[in-house]
Design an enzyme around this catalytic site. Structure first.
Site, PDB file in Angstrom:
ATOM      1  N   ASP A  46       0.729  -1.206   0.105  1.00 41.43           N
ATOM      2  CA  ASP A  46       0.078   0.060  -0.026  1.00 41.43           C
ATOM      3  C   ASP A  46       0.897   1.107  -0.019  1.00 41.43           C
ATOM      4  O   ASP A  46       1.964   1.315   0.387  1.00 41.43           O
ATOM      5  CB  ASP A  46      -0.893  -0.149   1.341  1.00 41.43           C
ATOM      6  CG  ASP A  46      -2.028   0.937   1.159  1.00 41.43           C
ATOM      7  OD1 ASP A  46      -2.196   1.490  -0.040  1.00 41.43           O
ATOM      8  OD2 ASP A  46      -2.737   1.177   2.196  1.00 41.43           O
TER       9      ASP A  46
ATOM     10  N   ASN B  99     -10.283  -2.868  -6.453  1.00 38.98           N
ATOM     11  CA  ASN B  99      -9.588  -2.138  -7.242  1.00 38.98           C
ATOM     12  C   ASN B  99     -10.109  -1.802  -8.661  1.00 38.98           C
ATOM     13  O   ASN B  99      -9.977  -0.729  -9.265  1.00 38.98           O
ATOM     14  CB  ASN B  99      -8.108  -2.424  -7.844  1.00 38.98           C
ATOM     15  CG  ASN B  99      -7.063  -2.188  -6.348  1.00 38.98           C
ATOM     16  OD1 ASN B  99      -6.220  -2.983  -6.069  1.00 38.98           O
ATOM     17  ND2 ASN B  99      -7.509  -1.227  -5.452  1.00 38.98           N
TER      18      ASN B  99
END
Ligand code: FPP
Length: 237
Positions: A16, A64
């Site tokens: 991340d 996503n």
């Protein structure tokens, strides 16, 4: 210095902070993903060198898909490039590539390169590298449940034979050991729908460093900290 490291058998990583890293550097988000790809190479080669048996990287989640189309396109472009350019690295390090996730939504050219690289590395006997692409933990459990329900309906499996081991056999990569260590970068204290079944007893290590800056030193720090954990698996020890 790697002398005091305890190397986990199986590691999973939530990579991340690519966007935040890019923003801080005054760059477009995609530059963060580009630098993130370099960090992938470092982590893969170092984990292979240290003797990790299985590494699973969260490259693209089911969620996503909600990102802007342009970012998705650029991300898949990076993935395609990685799948071709890193073949020598995977071969030199005896790494076997595997895919975890749903194949249906993946663009045909990504799927083709993924399958080619999986086939090319199929004979490698070192670390297994699972790329989680179009992956969601809830989706994985839903897919496993559906496959089991189908087998029960067809009379191949008795309902009472559905136990933990049977469910685990229907996950995307049943051959991989459950992660001993889950690493997350960029400071967020969440599991974000990653390997929900498999991380039941994983040790969690969160780094404040954004993924593009995650290198050998951070990996070693994670392994050192892992070595200090007392794992009880619910028992009294
Ligand atoms: C999280 O950063 C990262 C991703 C959603 C994608 C991870 C992809 C890579 C590391 C590059 C390509 C992967 C491989 C395996 C070659 P973010 O965009 O969510 O960052 P932010 O939370 O700071 O916005």
């Amino acid at each position: 210095m790697t002398g005091d490291l305890v190397v986990p058998r199986s590691v999973a990583v939530i990579m991340d902070g690519n966007g935040r890293w890019a923003k801080r550097a005054g760059l477009e988000r995609i530059r963060g993903h580009e630098r993130g790809t370099e960090a992938v190479r470092t982590t893969v080669t170092e984990c292979a060198r240290l003797g990790v048996e299985a590494l699973v990287l969260y490259a693209f989640s089911e969620e996503n898909w909600k990102r802007p189309k342009r970012e998705i396109k650029l991300l898949f472009g990076l993935l395609e490039r990685f799948l071709v350019q890193e073949r020598p690295t995977l071969m030199d390090n005896d790494v076997r590539l595997l895919h975890s996730g749903r194949r249906e939504r993946l663009p045909a050219d990504v799927l083709a390169l993924l399958d080619e690289t999986i086939a090319l590395t199929a004979g490698n006997r070192g670390m297994r590298l699972g790329l989680a692409i179009s992956y969601g933990g809830r989706q994985e459990l839903t897919d496993a449940t559906r496959a089991i329900a189908r087998r029960v309906a067809q009379g191949e499996l008795a309902p009472d034979a559905v136990d933990e081991a049977e469910l685990a056999r229907h996950l995307y990569l049943p051959e991989l050991p459950d992660p001993d260590l889950l690493i997350r970068t960029a400071g967020e204290l969440r599991v974000s729908n990653f390997l929900l079944w498999q991380i039941s007893y994983a040790e969690i290590w969160v780094s404040d460093v954004c993924w593009p800056e995650f290198g050998r030193d951070e990996l070693h720090a994670a392994f050192r900290d892992y070595g200090r954990r007392v794992r009880r698996f619910g028992e009294v020890r």
